[in-house]
Design a protein around this motif. Structure first.
Motif, short mmCIF file in Angstrom:
data_model
loop_
_atom_site.label_atom_id
_atom_site.label_comp_id
_atom_site.label_asym_id
_atom_site.label_seq_id
_atom_site.Cartn_x
_atom_site.Cartn_y
_atom_site.Cartn_z
N PRO A 198 49.18 74.79 55.36
CA PRO A 198 48.04 75.10 56.22
C PRO A 198 48.45 75.44 57.65
CG PRO A 198 47.75 72.97 55.13
CD PRO A 198 49.13 73.44 54.80
N ARG A 199 49.61 74.93 58.06
CA ARG A 199 50.03 75.22 59.44
C ARG A 199 51.31 76.05 59.39
NH1 ARG A 199 54.39 71.64 61.50
NH2 ARG A 199 55.29 70.95 59.54
N LEU A 200 51.62 76.70 60.51
CA LEU A 200 52.85 77.47 60.57
C LEU A 200 54.00 76.49 60.78
CD1 LEU A 200 53.95 80.42 60.54
CD2 LEU A 200 53.87 80.34 63.03
N LEU A 292 56.72 66.89 48.92
CA LEU A 292 56.09 65.57 48.90
C LEU A 292 54.89 65.55 49.83
CD1 LEU A 292 59.08 65.18 47.81
CD2 LEU A 292 58.62 62.79 48.19
N GLY A 293 54.92 66.43 50.84
CA GLY A 293 53.78 66.52 51.75
C GLY A 293 52.51 66.95 51.03
N LEU A 294 52.68 67.80 50.02
CA LEU A 294 51.52 68.30 49.27
C LEU A 294 50.77 67.16 48.61
CD1 LEU A 294 49.98 70.76 48.10
CD2 LEU A 294 51.55 70.68 46.14
N ALA A 546 57.72 65.36 59.56
CA ALA A 546 58.93 64.90 60.25
C ALA A 546 59.45 65.89 61.28
CB ALA A 546 60.01 64.62 59.23
N LEU A 547 60.22 65.38 62.20
CA LEU A 547 61.02 66.19 63.12
C LEU A 547 62.48 66.13 62.66
CD1 LEU A 547 59.63 65.13 66.63
CD2 LEU A 547 58.95 67.06 65.20
N PRO A 548 63.27 67.16 63.01
CA PRO A 548 64.65 67.20 62.49
C PRO A 548 65.53 66.01 62.89
CG PRO A 548 64.03 69.32 63.43
CD PRO A 548 62.91 68.38 63.74
N TYR A 550 64.75 62.80 63.49
CA TYR A 550 64.34 61.43 63.14
C TYR A 550 64.17 61.31 61.62
CZ TYR A 550 63.00 61.44 68.06
OH TYR A 550 63.01 61.55 69.42
N THR A 551 64.51 60.15 61.09
CA THR A 551 64.13 59.80 59.73
C THR A 551 63.07 58.73 59.85
OG1 THR A 551 66.24 60.33 58.71
CG2 THR A 551 64.89 58.71 57.58
N HIS A 552 61.85 59.10 59.57
CA HIS A 552 60.75 58.16 59.76
C HIS A 552 60.88 57.50 61.13
CE1 HIS A 552 59.91 59.16 55.71
NE2 HIS A 552 61.09 58.74 55.34
N PHE A 639 47.65 60.23 53.59
CA PHE A 639 47.96 60.68 54.96
C PHE A 639 47.35 62.04 55.28
CE2 PHE A 639 51.77 57.90 54.20
CZ PHE A 639 51.49 56.98 55.18
N ASN A 640 47.65 63.05 54.46
CA ASN A 640 47.31 64.42 54.85
C ASN A 640 45.87 64.84 54.58
OD1 ASN A 640 49.82 64.93 55.93
ND2 ASN A 640 50.70 65.60 54.00
N SER A 641 45.03 63.88 54.18
CA SER A 641 43.60 64.21 54.09
C SER A 641 42.79 63.31 55.00
CB SER A 641 43.12 64.08 52.64
OG SER A 641 43.51 62.83 52.10
N1 LIG Z 1 64.13 65.24 59.24
C1 LIG Z 1 63.61 64.47 58.27
N2 LIG Z 1 63.73 64.83 56.97
C2 LIG Z 1 63.20 64.06 56.00
C3 LIG Z 1 62.53 62.85 56.30
C4 LIG Z 1 62.43 62.48 57.68
O1 LIG Z 1 61.86 61.44 58.03
N3 LIG Z 1 62.99 63.31 58.61
N4 LIG Z 1 61.99 62.09 55.30
C5 LIG Z 1 62.33 62.36 53.91
C6 LIG Z 1 61.24 61.88 53.04
S1 LIG Z 1 61.15 60.22 52.67
C7 LIG Z 1 60.30 62.69 52.51
S2 LIG Z 1 59.05 62.02 51.57
C8 LIG Z 1 60.41 64.14 52.67
C9 LIG Z 1 59.07 64.83 52.94
O2 LIG Z 1 59.30 66.17 53.23
P1 LIG Z 1 58.37 67.32 52.61
O3 LIG Z 1 58.42 67.25 51.12
O4 LIG Z 1 58.77 68.59 53.26
O5 LIG Z 1 56.90 66.85 53.02
P2 LIG Z 1 56.20 66.67 54.45
O6 LIG Z 1 57.18 66.95 55.54
O7 LIG Z 1 55.51 65.37 54.42
O8 LIG Z 1 55.11 67.82 54.42
C10 LIG Z 1 55.48 69.17 54.15
C11 LIG Z 1 54.43 70.12 54.59
O9 LIG Z 1 53.24 69.91 53.85
C12 LIG Z 1 52.19 70.43 54.62
N5 LIG Z 1 50.90 70.00 54.08
C13 LIG Z 1 50.15 68.93 54.43
N6 LIG Z 1 49.00 68.92 53.73
C14 LIG Z 1 49.02 69.98 52.91
C15 LIG Z 1 48.11 70.52 51.95
O10 LIG Z 1 47.02 69.99 51.69
N7 LIG Z 1 48.48 71.65 51.30
C16 LIG Z 1 49.67 72.28 51.54
N8 LIG Z 1 49.94 73.37 50.88
N9 LIG Z 1 50.54 71.80 52.46
C17 LIG Z 1 50.23 70.67 53.12
C18 LIG Z 1 52.50 69.93 56.01
O11 LIG Z 1 51.90 70.74 56.99
C19 LIG Z 1 54.02 70.00 56.04
O12 LIG Z 1 54.53 71.10 56.75
O13 LIG Z 1 61.27 64.46 53.75
C20 LIG Z 1 62.54 63.84 53.67
N10 LIG Z 1 63.32 64.45 54.71
#
Ligand SMILES: Nc1nc2c(c(=O)[nH]1)N[C@H]1C(S)=C(S)[C@@H](COP(=O)(O)OP(=O)(O)OC[C@H]3O[C@@H](n4cnc5c(=O)[nH]c(N)nc54)[C@H](O)[C@@H]3O)O[C@H]1N2
Ligand SMILES: Nc1nc2c(c(=O)[nH]1)N[C@H]1C(S)=C(S)[C@@H](COP(=O)(O)OP(=O)(O)OC[C@H]3O[C@@H](n4cnc5c(=O)[nH]c(N)nc54)[C@H](O)[C@@H]3O)O[C@H]1N2
Ligand code: SF4
Ligand SMILES: [Mo]
Length: 655
Positions: A198-200, A292-294, A546-548, A550-552, A639-641
Motif C-alpha cells: 500500500p505504501r511506496l 510476513l507483513g502481509l 522495520a528499518l535497515p 534495527y532488528t525489532h 498490527f497492520n489493520s
Molecule cells: N532490518 C530488519 N530486517 C528484518 C527484521 C527487522 O527487525 N529488521 N525482522 C525480521 C522479521 S522477525 C520479520 S517477521 C520480517 C518481516 O519482514 P517482511 O516480511 O518484509 O514484513 P514487514 O516488514 O512487516 O512488512 C512488509 C510490507 O508489508 C506492507 N503491508 C502492510 N500491510 C499490508 C497489506 O495489507 N497488504 C500488502 N500488500 N502489504 C502490506 C508494509 O507496508 C511493508 O512494507 O523481517 C525480518 N527482517
C-alpha cells in the motif's frame, strides 16, 4: 588476527554465513561469506554492527537482583541468582501449580540450543507455554489449508525466474539477500520485479512495477488477477486437472469479482491488474514472495491464501515462498522436549499475553531472547502485568532492555559470537555451525548451562533434560541432511538439508486444494474471503515495519533511538492543517502516541506508516496502540489493520 566462520542466528530469513575477524581476543569485524548462494559476500547493516553490539555499554555482564524497595538492581553472584530463581520457581509450582509458571521466548537467537533445547526444562516441569503467534503463524496456517505444509520455492532459484513478485514483503530492508537474488533475475534474465504494497516501500521504490492496493484489500486484488487470467485463458488447465482440487468453486468466486468491485475495494485501476495478469501469463517461471507483513493483519491469513493460489493457476508447483521452515526433516519437538514430556501443558496466545499478565494469571515468568515490554501488542497491559508485585520475573538477555528493567532477576547471556549453536534458516537449506569466536563477556552464561543448573536446583528428574545437547541435535537431524550428519559439522563443514518435494501436497486430497473442506473445521471458509474494510472517514490504518539498522528493539544501543516519526500523505496533512515536522498525536481505544509528522508522497491518504517499535516523544512504546486481538486463522497479530485517529497537533513538543 583470526578469521572464524560462523552463522547469524537472528530472526531473519537470510541466515547469513559469516566470517568474523578477531583481534586481541575481541570481535573486530563481521563480514558475509562469498561462497554461500544466499549470503553472496555481504551482511546487512546489523550484521556489520555486531562488534559494536557485542561491546555495547548496554550489555548485561553480571547477574542482578532487584531490590524492590530501593527500585534498583544490585549485582549478585550466579549462585545467589539461581538459588533465588529456583526457590521462587519451586514455591510457585508448589502453591499454584506449574501452569502458573510462564515461559516466554522469541526471536533474539533462533539457534537450536539457545532457543529449542532450552525449552526442555519448561516442557519437563509442565510450565505454561505460548503459541509463537506474534510473527508468522497465521501465514503458515493459511498455506496449510491449500498446500498442507507451508514450504515453497528455494530463494536460490530466484535468478532463474522471469517475474518475481514481493507481496506485502519489503526485502530491501527485511531480507536484503533475497532481494539481491531477485535483482540478479532482473539483470541476468530480464525478469520483472513487482511489489504489492500500500505504501511506496523501500522495495517498491527500488524499481520495477508497484501496485498499491488499500491495506487489507489483497484478496480482492488476487481474485481480480485470477479473473483476468481466466478470461485470457491463461490458466494452466492441464496442471489444474492433474494436481488440484476445487477449481470450479474458486473460478466461480473469482468471476464474481467484477472490475468495478475490485477497483472499489483496492483502489487499483483495472487496467493495471489486467496488465499484471498478462505479464504473469507470459513470464514463466515466476515467483510469488509472500511477506510476513502481509499476514500481520485482520485480513492477513485470507490474503496469504488468496495470493498463494495464483501460482497454481499458472501451473507452478508451490510457486511461492513464505518460509521453508516446515518443509524439512528436522525433529524440533525432540530438541525442545515437546514430544518427550508427559506433562500436560497449557499453551496461551503470545499475541494476547498482555491480558493474562495483567490479570495475574502467572506467579512466575521466565523470559529469554525476547523483549515483550516493547514488542507485544497492548503494551499497557503487558507492562502492568510484568510489574505486578505478585509476579516474579526472570529475564535472560544479552542487553539491558525495557523487559529486564521490569525483572526481579536479570541473567547475563552471551551473544551468538560467544557461544556455539546450530542455526537452521527459514529460507535456504544450508547449515553450518554457529561458532563462538570469543569467550563469553563478563559472567554471561549460555542458555543450556543455565537450564542445567536450574533443573538440578529444582530436582527435575527427567533424564532427557540432561541429555548432551549435541547428541540431542544428532538425533533430531537423523536423515535431515542430504550429505552428512550433525557430527560432520564440527570441523566447519557445510551441509544441505533435504527438502520435501515441491510437487508433494500434505492436504487430505494430496493436491493443491482451491476449496479445502478442512477450512470448515477451523471455522473458516473453504475459499479465501475478502473481509470488509471497516474504516470510517476519520480512521487511519497504521502500518509499521522495520528499518535497515534495527532488528525489532535491538541495536538502539548502537544506532540511537528508533525515530518517532509518523508518515502521512500531503492530502491528509493539508486537510488536518499539519506541516512537515509538526508533532501529532495518534490515538485509539488502547492508547495514544506523540510523534513527528513526516509529510510524504510515499503513504496514500488514509494510511500512516512508522518505523516499527519506536518510543514516542513522551516515552510511550509504540505498541501501546496495537490491540491484543488475534486472527481467526493461525492466531496471528493485527498490527497492520490497526486503526487510529489523528488528534490535536502540537507545533512544538509538549513540556
Ligand atoms: N532490518 C530488519 N530486517 C528484518 C527484521 C527487522 O527487525 N529488521 N525482522 C525480521 C522479521 S522477525 C520479520 S517477521 C520480517 C518481516 O519482514 P517482511 O516480511 O518484509 O514484513 P514487514 O516488514 O512487516 O512488512 C512488509 C510490507 O508489508 C506492507 N503491508 C502492510 N500491510 C499490508 C497489506 O495489507 N497488504 C500488502 N500488500 N502489504 C502490506 C508494509 O507496508 C511493508 O512494507 O523481517 C525480518 N527482517
Ligand atoms: N509494532 C509492531 N510490533 C511488532 C511487529 C510489527 O510488525 N509491528 N512485528 C512482530 C514480530 S514479526 C516479531 S518477530 C516480534 C519480535 O519480538 P522480540 O523477539 O521481542 O524482538 P527483539 O526486540 O529483537 O528482542 C529479542 C531480544 O533477545 C535478546 N537476545 C539476542 N540474542 C540473544 C541470545 O543469544 N540469548 C538471549 N537470552 N537473548 C538474546 C535481544 O537482546 C533482545 O532483547 O516483534 C513483533 N512486534
Ligand atoms: S540479520 Fe539477516 S541479513 Fe543481517 S547478517 Fe543476520 S542473517 Fe544476514
Ligand atoms: Mo517476525
Amino acid at each position: 588476527m583470526r578469521r572464524i566462520k560462523s552463522v547469524c542466528p537472528r530472526d531473519c530469513p537470510d541466515s547469513c554465513f559469516l566470517t568474523v575477524t578477531v583481534e586481541d581476543e575481541r570481535v573486530a569485524s563481521v563480514k558475509g561469506d562469498g561462497d554461500h548462494p544466499l549470503t553472496q559476500g555481504f551482511t546487512c547493516p546489523r550484521g556489520a554492527s555486531d562488534p559494536e553490539r557485542v561491546y555495547s555499554p548496554e550489555r548485561v555482564l553480571y547477574p542482578h537482583a532487584r531490590d524492590r524497595d530501593a527500585q534498583s538492581f544490585k549485582r549478585v553472584t550466579w549462585d545467589e541468582a539461581l538459588t533465588l530463581v529456583s526457590l521462587r520457581l519451586r514455591e510457585v509450582i508448589d502453591e499454584q501449580g506449574p501452569g502458573a509458571v510462564l515461559h516466554l521466548d522469541y526471536a533474539g537467537n533462533t539457534g537450536l540450543l539457545s532457543y529449542d533445547f532450552f525449552r526442555r526444562l519448561w516442557n519437563a516441569i509442565g510450565a505454561t507455554g505460548h503459541d509463537s503467534s506474534i510473527c508468522s503463524s497465521s501465514g503458515h496456517a493459511a498455506l496449510a489449508l491449500h498446500y498442507g505444509l507451508s514450504y515453497g520455492l528455494q530463494p536460490e532459484e530466484l535468478p532463474g525466474m522471469r517475474a518475481v513478485t514481493f507481496w506485502g514483503f519489503n526485502p530491501v530492508v527485511s531480507a536484503p539477500h533475497i532481494w539481491r537474488l531477485a535483482q540478479r533475475a532482473r539483470e541476468e534474465n530480464g525478469a520483472s520485479i513487482i511489489t504489492v504494497d500500500p505504501r511506496l516501500s523501500e522495495s517498491a521504490r527500488s524499481g520495477g512495477l508497484w501496485l498499491n492496493p488499500r491495506p487489507g484489500s489483497d484478496v480482492a486484488l488476487a481474485y481480480g488477477i485470477a479473473r483476468c487470467l481466466i478470461e485470457a485463458e491463461a490458466v494452466d488447465l492441464a496442471f489444474i486437472e492433474e494436481w488440484t482440487q476445487g477449481f470450479d468453486a474458486y473460478r466461480d468466486e473469482a468471476m464474481r469479482w467484477t472490475p468495478e468491485r475490485v477497483e472499489e475495494l483496492t483502489a487499483v485501476e483495472w487496467g493495471r491488474i489486467e496488465a499484471l495478469a498478462a505479464l504473469y501469463a507470459e513470464s514463466s517461471p515466476s515467483a510469488f514472495m509472500i511477506g510476513l507483513g502481509l499476514q500481520k493483519s485482520l485480513y492477513g491469513a485470507e490474503a496469504v491464501r488468496a495470493v498463494s493460489l495464483i501460482p497454481a493457476l499458472l501451473g507452478l508447483h508451490r510457486g511461492f515462498y513464505y518460509s521453508n521452515s516446515r518443509g524439512r526433516f528436522v525433529d524440533y519437538e525432540y530438541v525442545s522436549g515437546e514430544k518427550l514430556t508427559g506433562a500436560n501443558r497449557d499453551i496461551v496466545s503470545q499475541v494476547s499475553l498482555g491480558k493474562l499478565l495483567d490479570a495475574g494469571r502467572f506467579g512466575f515468568v521466565y523470559v529469554n531472547g525476547m523483549n515483550p515490554a516493547v514488542t507485544l501488542p497492548e503494551q499497557g497491559a503487558v507492562r502492568r502485568g510484568l510489574a505486578r508485585e505478585d509476579v516474579f520475573v526472570v529475564v535472560h538477555d544479552t542487553h539491558w532492555t525495557e523487559t529486564t528493567r521490569l525483572a526481579d532477576v536479570v541473567l547475563p547471556a552471551p551473544t551468538y559470537l560467544e557461544k556455539d549453536d546450530l542455526v537452521v534458516a527459514d529460507s535456504h537449506p544450508y547449515v553450518r555451525r554457529s561458532v563462538g569466536v570469543v569467550e563469553p563477556l563478563g559472567e554471561s552464561r549460555d542458555e543450556v548451562s543455565v537450564m542445567l543448573d536450574l533443573a538440578r536446583g529444582l530436582g527435575v528428574e527427567e533424564g532427557w533434560v540432561y541429555e548432551d545437547p549435541w547428541e540431542a541435535l544428532t538425533r533430531a537431524f537423523e536423515g535431515a541432511f542430504e550429505d552428512g550428519a550433525v557430527g560432520d559439522l564440527a570441523g566447519g563443514a557445510t551441509l544441505r538439508l533435504r527438502s520435501k518435494p515441491r510437487d508433494s501436497y500434505q492436504t487430505p486430497t494430496e493436491r493443491v486444494e482451491f476449496y479445502p473442506e478442512s477450512a470448515i473445521k477451523i471455522g473458516a471458509s473453504p475459499l479465501p474471503v475478502q473481509l470488509p474494510l471497516n474504516r470510517s472517514g476519520d480512521d487511519y490504518v497504521f502500518l509499521t515495519s522495520a528499518l535497515p539498522r534495527y532488528t525489532h528493539s535491538q541495536f538502539r544501543d548502537v544506532h540511537g533511538p528508533i525515530p518517532s516519526t509518523v508518515w502521512l500523505s500531503a492530502q491528509d496533512a493539508g486537510r488536518l492543517g499539519f506541516g512537515d515536522g509538526d508533532i501529532i498525536e495518534i490515538h485509539n481505544y488502547y492508547g495514544s502516541l506523540l510523534a513527528k509528522a513526516k509529510v510524504t508522497p510515499r503513504t496514500p491518504p488514509g494510511v500512516l506508516w512508522s518505523p516499527r517499535l519506536f518510543t514516542d516523544l513522551r516515552g510511550e512504546p509504540q505498541n501501546t496502540v496495537f490491540p491484543p486481538e488475534t486472527q481467526a486463522i493461525g492466531g496471528g497479530p493485527l498490527f497492520n489493520s490497526t486503526l487510529v485517529r489523528i488528534g490535536r497537533g502540537y507545533s512544538r513538543p509538549p513540556p
